[in-house]
Design an enzyme around this catalytic site. Structure first.
Site, PDB file in Angstrom:
ATOM      1  N   TRP A  83       0.828  -1.209   0.000  1.00  0.00           N
ATOM      2  CA  TRP A  83       0.000   0.000   0.000  1.00  0.00           C
ATOM      3  C   TRP A  83       0.862   1.260   0.000  1.00  0.00           C
ATOM      4  CZ3 TRP A  83      -0.593   3.618   4.168  1.00  0.00           C
ATOM      5  CH2 TRP A  83      -1.510   4.634   3.897  1.00  0.00           C
ATOM      6  N   HIS A  84       1.996   1.213   0.694  1.00  0.00           N
ATOM      7  CA  HIS A  84       2.858   2.395   0.743  1.00  0.00           C
ATOM      8  C   HIS A  84       3.458   2.723  -0.616  1.00  0.00           C
ATOM      9  CE1 HIS A  84       2.642   2.302   5.139  1.00  0.00           C
ATOM     10  NE2 HIS A  84       3.214   3.483   5.122  1.00  0.00           N
ATOM     11  N   GLY A  85       3.648   1.724  -1.474  1.00  0.00           N
ATOM     12  CA  GLY A  85       4.197   2.017  -2.785  1.00  0.00           C
ATOM     13  C   GLY A  85       4.651   0.766  -3.509  1.00  0.00           C
TER      14      GLY A  85
END
Length: 412
Positions: free
Chosen positions: A245-247
């Site tokens: 989700w962060h990247g």
């Protein structure tokens, strides 16, 4: 499942494939209202509450403007009565909200934005000549920046909603007083953690294949360990999802798995920890032990920031090596800070020290159960105006010297 796939498919395309579309703009805060929508859908599917028949009310829930950019991730059953009820402006509530909004902006401008240049000058392209002491200091600054930026933004969001009579969920409860990584994630980005727990952790843990794994683990490793292993595996899956989700980069996956592995290992070792404490006559209530646990957790959290802040996993490991092999504390004053460069560095460090001290004192008081906003809201009008004036003056002064930067998590 079709709607879930469509929603997360759009999120994946926008977050991970947007470089393929030149000039394509990513909607601000798309993750947050996507999570809100998916949570609503799953709750309806499992008949937690009835579906909202009015599309405009549903849109109000999903797109309530204070939470739109960076959360918190609220639940429909907690919000519907507040959103659809009657509201009126109340001076007492507005006073409490204004203090929170101004304090959040002070975090953003006096700490987070003030740190942007200094952190970038150290961590954007570290070389063999970069002092290890500077890297350690920059990671500590990055920790302060992350917290001040995100929690400051949450203060503004919650304060604005409160002025409308809407009480949103807290997203931070003094995370740097955590005594374990598990406790840290119960205090940091709380609504994301509870969303992951309810919609990823529990479904995975209670799934048929995980139950089969649990039965196999009990046969192979014994009842106690076999009962713990499925929970550990579920935690690893959750933090893999958090990392993604962060990247779309390996550094974020490593960041997520770093946290997941520590939590899983702690779960497996819980019995051993208990026995060791008993042998050492440690009850867990000693003040020194409490301080030790906070410091230990703080160190582990800051190690994770290497992966979050570096461009690649390799660069993160390179910075870690420099952090323990090369020290030159005096060079810290040669790092440009703010718009004025190195000439402003001593003043920036002083402002940062004062800002962090204020945050620390406020956090200690809150940790002891003192409700600061309630206390300030009961002050007389002249005192209240003086507080507002000081906060506004500080925000204006620091904002004129700090970097211009939006909220970090608005990009998620």
């Amino acid at each position: 499942w079709t709607i879930i796939v469509i929603n997360f498919g759009m999120l994946a395309v926008l977050k991970y494939l947007h470089p393929l579309f030149e000039g394509f703009l990513i909607p601000l805060g798309i993750s947050f209202y996507m999570f809100i929508s998916i949570g609503y859908l799953v709750d309806i599917y499992f008949e937690k509450y009835e579906a909202e028949k009015n599309p405009f009310r549903f849109l109000l829930f999903v797109s309530f403007f204070p939470q739109l950019i960076q959360g918190p991730i609220n639940r429909y059953d907690q919000m519907k009565e507040q959103l659809y009820g009657r509201h009126a402006l109340e001076w007492h509530r507005c006073k409490r909200a204004l203090v929170l909004i101004l304090f959040g902006l002070l975090k953003k401008y006096a700490i987070a934005n003030l740190l942007v240049h200094g952190i970038a000058n150290i961590l954007d392209a570290p070389t063999e000549k970069t002092p290890g002491s500077a890297i350690v200091f920059a990671i500590l600054l990055y920790s302060a920046q992350q917290y001040a930026d995100f929690s400051g933004g949450m203060d503004v969001v919650i304060g604005i909603a409160s002025m409308f009579g809407i009480e949103l969920d807290e997203n931070f409860t003094r995370p740097f007083f955590a005594t374990s990584i598990t406790d840290f994630w119960h205090r940091w980005h709380i609504t994301l953690g509870t969303w992951m727990k309810d919609y990823v952790f529990y479904p995975v843990t209670l799934s048929g294949w995980m139950k089969k794994f649990g039965r196999w683990a009990k046969k192979v490793f014994g009842k106690k360990t076999g009962r713990t292993l499925p929970i550990c595996l579920s935690n690893l899956i959750v933090f893999f999802v958090v990392g993604v989700w962060h990247g779309a980069a390996w550094k974020y996956i490593v960041y997520g798995m770093y946290n997941g592995i520590i939590i899983a290992f702690s779960g497996l070792m819980a019995g051993n920890y208990k026995n060791w404490k008993k042998k050492l006559n440690i009850t867990g209530k000693e003040n020194w032990y409490y301080v030790f646990m906070i410091i230990r957790t703080f160190v582990l959290v800051n190690i994770s920031w290497f992966f979050d802040r570096a461009d690649t996993v390799g660069q993160a490991l390179h910075m870690m090596r420099l952090a323990v092999t090369r020290f030159a504390p005096a060079e810290l004053l040669l790092i440009p800070a703010g718009k004025e460069g190195t000439a402003f560095t001593p003043y920036a460090l002083l402002i940062l020290a004062v800002g962090c001290m204020i945050l620390f004192i406020v956090s200690v008081l809150q940790e002891r159960g003192i409700r600061i906003r309630e206390t300030l809201s009961r002050c007389s009008l002249p005192v209240t105006v003086a507080i507002y004036f000081c906060l506004l003056l500080s925000i204006g002064f620091f904002g004129s010297t700090a970097a211009v930067r939006g909220f970090i998590y608005a990009q998620f």
